[in-house]
Write an enzyme that holds these catalytic residues in place. Structure first.
Site, PDB file in Angstrom:
ATOM      1  N   GLU A 251       0.575  -1.547  -0.077  1.00  0.00           N
ATOM      2  CA  GLU A 251      -0.169  -0.068   0.142  1.00  0.00           C
ATOM      3  C   GLU A 251       0.603   1.036  -0.189  1.00  0.00           C
ATOM      4  OE1 GLU A 251      -1.833   3.024   1.267  1.00  0.00           O
ATOM      5  OE2 GLU A 251      -2.152   2.227   3.228  1.00  0.00           O
ATOM      6  N   CYS A 285      -1.469   8.490   2.510  1.00  0.00           N
ATOM      7  CA  CYS A 285      -1.828   8.120   1.686  1.00  0.00           C
ATOM      8  C   CYS A 285      -2.566   8.994   1.065  1.00  0.00           C
ATOM      9  CB  CYS A 285      -1.516   6.803   1.383  1.00  0.00           C
ATOM     10  SG  CYS A 285      -2.951   5.879   2.580  1.00  0.00           S
TER      11      CYS A 285
END
Ligand code: ADP
Length: 489
Positions: A251, A285
């Site tokens: 990720e 993120c």
């Protein structure tokens, strides 16, 4: 000077303080506040061996799923009781707002309870083998020892994305927190022990040196790697895992678009743009770091956005009135500075912020940049700081092209009251998550992850179980006939 708080690593049934220690710095005070152990190669090998033994020979994987679920629920209760202390440890490590870290930690028990609920529902299936004399079935088995590598921005939340499904299915885990935020993860291990998990099921290693992560990922005893962090490190991690053919889920970063159409509820959209980038000072993120605004409303949206951005209260992340805390550490601040210089050099106009906050050097002002060419690195690359690039578009086609026009594919936001457009865009945007009239909402039941350079694999939701399971086909011959040994059968 008051003594530093300290934490130890959980390795098998042992607590290890480490032969050497390093300090975690509180980015708000600039002072060290915690002493954490620096793992040796032996510590890492021992942690992996403990996880290996617990998987191969321990009671964990063979325990009924319902029993693992009980332990996960007990862990959820303990997190609930200790949430505020864990959240404070995260804020002291990474400088993010205490109220955000509290919300995150308080959301964790529900994750463990959700995966506890799935732990006794890991059903396989019976297959039509196409042969009269065979029954075929598929067993879904835990993949083995999982190495979980974490970043500093939301340590316990991102740990939970990995270990709640991994533990539910019967895997064992070795976790390495970020050198910038080890506190909450190592303290969490105390709760795992208290909940009564067998030794070796959950282990932690910790260290400032990059080698600690490398030793862990490169261990041939590790069966699966789950990584959250930067794209640069993610590539290295995937390559290290590939050396011994361990699958990885990654990720990674992004440059997500938050798109405002002229038919949007503009108050909601402006609030969504702000929360997308300036909550967490952009150190997220999923940050919506590119605002795409339709021409007819561009002036009014940008004006409101700039006005509200200039009023963002920066300060002590523990103060409930603070809206933006410091940047987590010096290296990150340098990166933000560098990107803003690139933006300026590429002709970007700074509409708000653009620098550190006067004499308070650990803060970077919430910054809005307009007019960047599409080729600018400041438009294309993740900054991981409070910097929003805005761009005006004319029609839906252009919006989609701009939104999809980076190497990433993690998230996107769409602000519109046109239901057809909303559904069209949900399909056309290249992103693992699309928010319609919302931004930065995550939940344990919704799969989360990226495409392209934002990584691969999914966390959360029933889909997350697949990351930690492997399918075994079992063929059972029923007739007893002896077959010609020189045919495939
Ligand atoms: P960030 O500073 O944004 O967290 P990184 O992606 O560099 O960025 O770090 C994420 C995690 O990966 C941290 O826990 C870090 O220590 C770890 N790490 C860094 N380099 C390596 C490596 N070569 N192998 C394994 N883990 C690594």
């Amino acid at each position: 000077m008051t003594a530093l708080e300290s934490v130890s690593m959980r390795i098998g049934a042992e607590w290890r303080a480490g032969t050497r220690q390093f300090c975690s710095i509180d980015p708000y005070t600039g002072e060290p506040w915690l002493s954490a152990p620096e793992a040796t190669r032996q510590d890492v090998e021992d942690a992996v061996a403990a996880a290996r033994a617990a998987f191969d020979r321990g009671p964990w994987r063979s325990m009924p799923g319902g029993r693992r679920a009980e332990l996960l629920r007990r862990l959820a209760d303990l997190i609930e009781q200790n949430a505020d202390a864990l959240a404070l440890a995260e804020t002291r490590d990474n400088g993010k707002l205490l109220r955000e870290m509290r919300d995150q930690v308080r959301s964790l028990p529900a994750h463990y309870r959700y995966f506890a609920g799935l732990a006794d529902k890991i059903d396989g299936r019976v297959v039509d083998t196409g042969r009269d004399n065979f029954v075929g079935f598929v067993l879904r088995e835990p993949i083995g020892v999982v190495a979980a590598i974490l970043p500093w921005n939301s340590p316990l939340l991102l740990l939970t994305f990995k270990i709640a499904p991994a533990l539910a299915v019967g895997c064992t885990v070795v976790v390495k927190p970020s050198e910038h935020a080890p506190a909450s993860i190592l303290r969490f291990a105390e709760l795992v022990e208290k909940a009564g998990f067998p030794p070796g099921v959950f282990n932690t290693v910790c260290g400032e040196a990059k080698e600690v992560g490398q030793w862990l990922v490169s261990s041939p005893q590790v069966d699966k790697v789950s990584f959250t962090g930067s794209g640069v490190t993610g590539r290295l991690v995937a390559a290290q895992a590939a050396e011994h053919l361990a699958p990885a889920s990654l990720e990674l970063g992004a440059k997500s678009a938050n798109i405002v159409f002229a038919d949007a509820d503009l108050d909601a959209a402006v609030s969504g743009l702000l929360s997308g980038i300036f909550a967490a000072a952009g150190q997220s993120c999923v940050a919506g770091s590119r605002a795409l605004i339709q021409r007819a409303v561009a002036d009014v949206v940008i004006e409101r956005l700039v006005e509200r951005t200039r009023r963002i209260t920066i300060g002590d992340p523990k103060d409930p009135a603070t809206e933006m805390g410091p940047i987590a550490f010096g290296g990150q601040l340098d990166k933000v500075r560098r990107f803003v210089s690139i933006a300026r050099a590429d002709g970007g106009q700074i509409l708000a912020g653009g620098d550190t906050a006067g004499d308070r050097d650990q803060f970077f002002l919430p910054t809005i940049v307009a007019g960047l060419p599409l080729t600018s690195r400041a438009w294309q690359e993740e900054i991981f700081g409070p910097v929003l690039s805005v761009r005006v578009f004319d029609d839906e086609e252009e919006a989609v092209e701009l939104a999809n026009g980076t190497v990433y594919g993690l998230a996107a936001g769409v602000w519109t009251t046109n239901v057809r457009r909303a559904f069209r865009l949900a399909r056309r945007l290249v992103a693992g998550t699309v928010w319609i009239n919302a931004y930065r909402t995550l939940g344990y039941a919704m799969p989360f992850g990226g495409l392209r350079h934002s990584g691969y694999g999914r966390e959360n939701g029933v889909e997350a179980l697949n990351e930690y399971l492997t399918d075994k086909s079992v063929w059972v011959e029923m007739s007893g006939a002896i077959r010609d040994p020189f045919t495939v059968g």
